[in-house]
Design an enzyme around this catalytic site. Structure first.
Site: not given
Length: 315
Positions: A163, A192, A142, A237, A235, A249
């Protein structure tokens, strides 16, 4: 792991043409095996969560992997106990004179920050340069992929108005490349990020082979010809609920984020998301460890040679 067959068996040549790794008996008899030495440079705020995610993937291999945790930001962390960092993490000066089989550099929540304004920009560039002479293969994730593309190839990142978040179905390209061996024609992976790089620029201004992409999200996976530098713009993971935590968040922070694409069941953030990318994530990491690290790295790390592929730096 490779299959071991007699040297003269006709299948050996057939499998070799198909890019399937075969170990002849004559090589197997003299083979030395040792643990792989891998460094994880963890730039994520919630370091313990990221450790768990990546170590889980590294553990899904018959190879023995020794992992060292590395940090380059000495500022106090608001998300990870200092006692944890002091006990388990090393500084770059502690390992800079050593060679390693693999290096993983994680993402970081810095997509809207210009590279030159990143607090540890000089340090991250030093690590990238160091990896070219001290690491067999490096996996940039990323934001780290964005940083490496900028530093090595002079590519400016393209900041997005919103985003890019969600689970995207990527197309597998160049299926004869060992890094994507066993991939489905299309696979899911979480994204992301606030920044992107132009696909045409990667194709024309770098020595990288694009291995997976998405029509809207762009390049997902690219690698140097010698497999010593791997760029993953997402990502793999991530846990099932990581994108949800980021969404909540950002919502609480008043950012008014878009709902992660193709993530919550029925696009309802009250529903529990499901991980649909674990098989891809495990295969990506096992392929990287096997074909890009284990099959390439010297038995004696002191004999490591600098990366031969030259970055096409802009200017």
């Amino acid at each position: 792991m490779p299959i071991r067959i007699p040297d003269a068996l006709p299948a050996a040549e057939v499998l070799r043409r198909e890019n399937i790794f075969v170990m002849h008996e004559s090589r197997a008899i003299h083979q030395d095996i040792r643990p792989m030495e891998v460094v994880l440079l963890n730039l994520m705020p919630k370091k313990i969560d990221t450790e768990n995610q990546i170590l889980r993937l590294l553990a899904n291999t018959p190879l023995q992997v020794n992992v060292k945790l590395l940090r380059i930001d000495a500022r106090e962390s608001h998300n990870t106990p200092n006692s944890h960092l002091e006990r388990f993490y090393r500084d770059f000066d502690d390992i800079k004179d050593q060679n390693f089989d693999g290096l993983i550099v994680t993402g970081a929540p810095l997509g809207l920050v210009p590279f030159e304004e990143v607090h540890y920009w000089d340090e991250i560039r030093t690590v990238i340069d160091w990896s070219r002479t001290h690491v067999t293969s490096t996996l940039f994730l990323c934001w780290a992929a964005q940083a490496a593309l900028n530093h090595l190839y002079g590519l400016p990142k393209k900041t997005l108005g919103q985003k890019l978040s969600g689970v995207y179905e990527h197309r597998t390209l160049c299926q004869d490349n060992p890094l994507v061996r066993g991939f489905d024609d299309y696979f899911l992976a979480p994204l992301s990020r606030y920044a992107d790089f132009d696909r045409d620029a990667i194709a024309s201004q770098t020595d990288l082979q694009i291995l997976a992409d998405h029509p809207q999200a762009g390049v997902y996976l690219a690698a140097s010809e010698d497999l010593r530098q791997i760029f993953v713009t997402g990502h793999p993971e991530y846990d099932a609920d990581t994108l949800a935590q980021e969404y909540q968040r950002d919502s609480k922070a008043g950012i008014n984020p878009a709902l992660p694409c193709n993530y919550f069941p029925g696009d309802d953030p009250a529903q529990e998301p499901r991980a649909r990318w674990r098989s891809h994530a495990n295969l990506l990491y096992s392929n990287w460890l096997n074909y890009c690290v284990y099959q390439i790295t010297p038995y004696d790390l002191a004999a490591m040679e600098p990366k031969t592929t030259q970055a096409k730096l802009a200017g």
